[in-house]
Design a protein around this motif. Sequence first.
Motif, mmCIF file in Angstrom:
data_model
loop_
_atom_site.group_PDB
_atom_site.id
_atom_site.type_symbol
_atom_site.label_atom_id
_atom_site.label_comp_id
_atom_site.label_asym_id
_atom_site.label_seq_id
_atom_site.Cartn_x
_atom_site.Cartn_y
_atom_site.Cartn_z
ATOM 1 N N ARG A 187 -5.274 -2.306 6.558
ATOM 2 C CA ARG A 187 -3.914 -2.044 6.073
ATOM 3 C C ARG A 187 -3.176 -3.348 5.785
ATOM 4 O O ARG A 187 -2.441 -3.454 4.801
ATOM 5 C CB ARG A 187 -3.141 -1.215 7.114
ATOM 6 C CG ARG A 187 -3.573 0.237 7.201
ATOM 7 C CD ARG A 187 -2.671 1.017 8.125
ATOM 8 N NE ARG A 187 -3.070 2.412 8.184
ATOM 9 C CZ ARG A 187 -2.673 3.338 7.311
ATOM 10 N NH1 ARG A 187 -1.872 3.005 6.317
ATOM 11 N NH2 ARG A 187 -3.081 4.590 7.446
ATOM 12 N N TYR A 207 -4.429 -4.686 2.607
ATOM 13 C CA TYR A 207 -3.948 -3.871 1.483
ATOM 14 C C TYR A 207 -2.517 -4.240 1.105
ATOM 15 O O TYR A 207 -2.200 -4.482 -0.061
ATOM 16 C CB TYR A 207 -4.028 -2.384 1.849
ATOM 17 C CG TYR A 207 -3.323 -1.487 0.863
ATOM 18 C CD1 TYR A 207 -3.881 -1.221 -0.382
ATOM 19 C CD2 TYR A 207 -2.084 -0.918 1.174
ATOM 20 C CE1 TYR A 207 -3.226 -0.398 -1.299
ATOM 21 C CE2 TYR A 207 -1.433 -0.099 0.276
ATOM 22 C CZ TYR A 207 -2.011 0.153 -0.957
ATOM 23 O OH TYR A 207 -1.358 0.952 -1.855
ATOM 24 N N TRP A 208 -1.632 -4.311 2.120
ATOM 25 C CA TRP A 208 -0.228 -4.622 1.833
ATOM 26 C C TRP A 208 -0.043 -6.078 1.426
ATOM 27 O O TRP A 208 0.833 -6.384 0.617
ATOM 28 C CB TRP A 208 0.630 -4.292 3.049
ATOM 29 C CG TRP A 208 0.878 -2.826 3.179
ATOM 30 C CD1 TRP A 208 0.369 -1.978 4.115
ATOM 31 C CD2 TRP A 208 1.669 -2.025 2.293
ATOM 32 N NE1 TRP A 208 0.802 -0.694 3.894
ATOM 33 C CE2 TRP A 208 1.601 -0.697 2.789
ATOM 34 C CE3 TRP A 208 2.425 -2.289 1.158
ATOM 35 C CZ2 TRP A 208 2.270 0.363 2.163
ATOM 36 C CZ3 TRP A 208 3.091 -1.243 0.530
ATOM 37 C CH2 TRP A 208 3.009 0.055 1.025
ATOM 38 N N ARG A 263 -8.800 1.256 2.359
ATOM 39 C CA ARG A 263 -7.571 2.055 2.478
ATOM 40 C C ARG A 263 -7.875 3.547 2.415
ATOM 41 O O ARG A 263 -7.335 4.349 3.164
ATOM 42 C CB ARG A 263 -6.593 1.670 1.361
ATOM 43 C CG ARG A 263 -5.255 2.385 1.444
ATOM 44 C CD ARG A 263 -4.342 1.971 0.304
ATOM 45 N NE ARG A 263 -4.856 2.412 -0.980
ATOM 46 C CZ ARG A 263 -4.658 3.657 -1.471
ATOM 47 N NH1 ARG A 263 -3.980 4.540 -0.764
ATOM 48 N NH2 ARG A 263 -5.153 3.988 -2.635
#
Length: 551
Positions: free
Chosen positions: A9, A12-13, A546
């Motif tokens: 995560r 991903y962000w 994700r």
Amino acid sequence: MESQEKQSRTQYWAKRLECPVDEDAGYHNTFWCNRDLIPIPPSRQTWTWQGYAGYWVIAGINTTAWTSGSSLLSLGLSVPQAMGVMVGVSLISALIAVLAGWPGSHQHLGFTVLCRASWGMRGGFWPVINRIMTAIIWLGIQMYWGGQAIKIILGAVIGPKFVFWRNTLPAGANVDTASLVSFFVFLVVFLPCLMVPPERLQMPFRVTFVMITLTMFGILGWAIGTNGGPGPLLHTPATAKGSALSWPALFGLQSIVGSQASGCLGQSDWTRYAKTPNAALFGQLVAAPIMICVTAVCGLLITSATAEIYGVYLWNPFELLLHVQQTSLTADCRAGTFFAGLGFLCSQLALCIVLNCVSAGMDLAALCPKWINIRRGGYFISIIAIAICPWQYVSKPSTFITVLSGWSVFLSPMTGIVVSDYFLVRRRNYHLGDLYTGNRSSAYYYWHGFNWRGFTAWIMGIWPTLPGFARSIQEVSNNNGWDHIYQITYFYGFFSALLIYWALHTFFPVPKQTGSSPFELAEHVQMLYSAEGDSQREVETIEAERLKVDV
């Protein structure tokens, strides 16, 4: 498993929050590069000579130039002598702006990237951090005066209820209720303006140029017309003679030039958007000196005339308009102060962007290019400028203001180094790709990313001025040798650093010190991909992780 999910995560962000990249771009966001740091491509080179003329009109009509007469008269000069000093200020500032802005208009590089050539790829962060620090304070102060413009407008629209609004804040807050409310109203107007990219600011600046010019001459006409003349201040004689006058005059000259230091130092941040190499010259050599001198003259005439009208010298235009409202709230007065406040509001919006947010935003982008660009940096700087409560430094003058005003001690050698590096050492050429390469293959990596020549020249440019600087803060100056060096601090710092930097590179040259090579974007991307791996594969991996987490 849980730690892997969190890592996925985070990755991903981190990818989602990276700065936008142009479609079909030949560059990649890295530790050294993003859209706002690369040489400005032709599609974004939109600024013409009219835009730069408007830029310098806005930068010239400010409270520093407006109140410069007060500073010079307090040093013992007569009005003609003060105006002579202002002519010198305007010409010197124009020349420094041309020299500091030349790399931007010809290489389309900003100050942030230019520092890598003179200080080293890592050492270049030092001047950038210095400029960020000063930008935060000055942005806060400019935003405070923007709030005062809002206060003038609201006072004209609402009338006595707002002008005489009872203060509910304690005395220790150093700000009244109406000013605090006006400050936050200004923020509501100002913050959306940061969404406009620099290459599209020409038209807003042209509107501001017209409004602030009409405002200044409108106040001048009203003051002289109402008083029936310019008043007695113009006939004030000099209160000192000989060396007791010449040294303060020289100090006044370099102090006002030094107040322009940050803007001159970062000229390349704006000239890199020039449509043609010489587009900025008219604004720098003609508009800048004329507007600085005209603003100083108007400030003197307005202050002199209004002193006879109201019985008090009000050098600051915001304080003058607020005093007018507190004295009279006739329909004519409210209309006049409304339009004057509107002109100053536009001016403060432009000044916050021109002198602080764009330059400091790019400086912050250099610290973290993958996730910060000019726009995000501008918002970050604005948040910090709000957090420092700038009214504390305006409403309650302190030693801090003296320190901030003398910050040219540190900035003037930096200007000399940038000018020396481009004109004398590099002979107006750079290996552009190397400015975005953070390893030993770069011509600007030097010793572990630091150029000791730049740091040596900077230290030699500041240390002789520090004793006089400290003595001025402690208010124990007695015109000894250290004090006299401090009185010429900007000129000493600029020229000493310029010559020492040139000499060190002459006697201790480095590989690829001269010559040029283009910023080949395709080769740059290939280099980055080989250093960082296949970016597309990384994106696909993050997306796959994700999806697993979501499932």
